[in-house]
Design an enzyme around this catalytic site. Structure first.
Site, short mmCIF file in Angstrom:
data_model
loop_
_atom_site.label_atom_id
_atom_site.label_comp_id
_atom_site.label_asym_id
_atom_site.label_seq_id
_atom_site.Cartn_x
_atom_site.Cartn_y
_atom_site.Cartn_z
N THR A 29 -8.76 19.66 2.66
CA THR A 29 -8.82 18.32 3.26
C THR A 29 -7.51 17.60 2.96
OG1 THR A 29 -10.21 16.35 3.55
CG2 THR A 29 -10.00 17.18 1.31
N ASN A 30 -7.47 16.28 3.12
CA ASN A 30 -6.23 15.53 2.87
C ASN A 30 -6.57 14.21 2.20
OD1 ASN A 30 -6.67 13.45 5.01
ND2 ASN A 30 -6.58 15.27 6.32
#
Ligand code: C5P
Length: 223
Positions: A29-30
């Site tokens: 993810t980020n």
């Protein structure tokens, strides 16, 4: 209501980061917090719109009066956006969509074996570009988080993805970007820079963007 430029209008806001699964216990993810998108949903609702917030996983509360749909991956987000696109007047694409996902999602937890491990990634669909290609009456607002050459990349993105406005920020500046409650943005249209805003709360930035989109779309509708 007197100050309701979006009365009767339907709005999609996408927010947060997408999560791309590797195996049952791991994912990519980020750093997106979802705060800018949630602020946009809140601002659009307050200005009279009927708002659907399509959000990656976040801990943020659902803004009052907003319908939230939670999604996990980019592919899920694309599907939920596409299911509603025809009837929408505005789309604000503030989500940080993962550009790549694991080529396969393993059904069982991966075991520790070699000294190195390679995970193949494949390109995710670009949701905004997809929307730009099939755009009819919709007003499309894209977002760009950059760490360099902000103006150049922003304008390129706006043209390539066929957006009406693009909101860019330099995530390496103090007071801007992921996680913070403030942002420093530069707003572009096809002709270039529209406005360089000073540091403002994300809620204030959101209201500015939503009002600008509303007035631009209204101006475009006058024959
Ligand atoms: O190319 P980049 O990811 O920087 O572009 C940012 C804009 O494109 C954002 O509005 C983001 O929500 C959108 N985007 C998307 N689907 C992707 C990647 C980005 O909709 N796969």
């Amino acid at each position: 209501k007197a100050d309701a430029p979006l009365q009767g209008k339907r709005v999609i806001v996408t927010a947060g980061g997408t999560v791309e699964r590797i195996d049952p216990v791991r994912y990519i993810t980020n750093d997106s917090s979802g705060k800018m998108g949630y602020a946009l949903a809140e601002a659009a609702q307050a200005l009279g719109a009927s708002v659907t917030l399509i959000s990656g996983p976040t801990a943020l509360p659902v803004p009052a009066g907003v319908e939230r749909i939670t999604v996990i991956s980019a592919e899920d987000m694309l599907q939920e956006v596409m299911a509603r696109y025809d009837t929408m007047d505005f789309v604000f694409k503030a989500a940080a969509v993962a550009d790549y996902r694991p080529a396969q999602q393993r059904p069982q937890k991966m075991k520790k074996t070699g000294e190195t491990l390679t995970i193949d990634l494949v390109k995710n669909p670009d949701i905004l570009q997809t929307l730009g290609k099939i755009k009819k009456h919709q007003f499309l607002v894209g977002f760009a988080a950059e760490t360099e050459k902000v103006d150049e990349y922003a304008l390129d993105k706006l043209i390539r993805k066929n957006c009406d406005l693009l909101v860019a920020n330099n995530v390496s500046l103090e007071g801007a970007g992921f996680g913070t409650d403030t942002n420093i943005v530069r707003v572009f249209d096809r002709d270039g820079l529209v406005e360089a805003l000073p540091v403002m709360s994300k809620r204030e930035v959101a209201e500015y963007i939503v009002r600008l989109a509303a007035s631009r779309k209204q101006a475009a509708a006058i024959p």
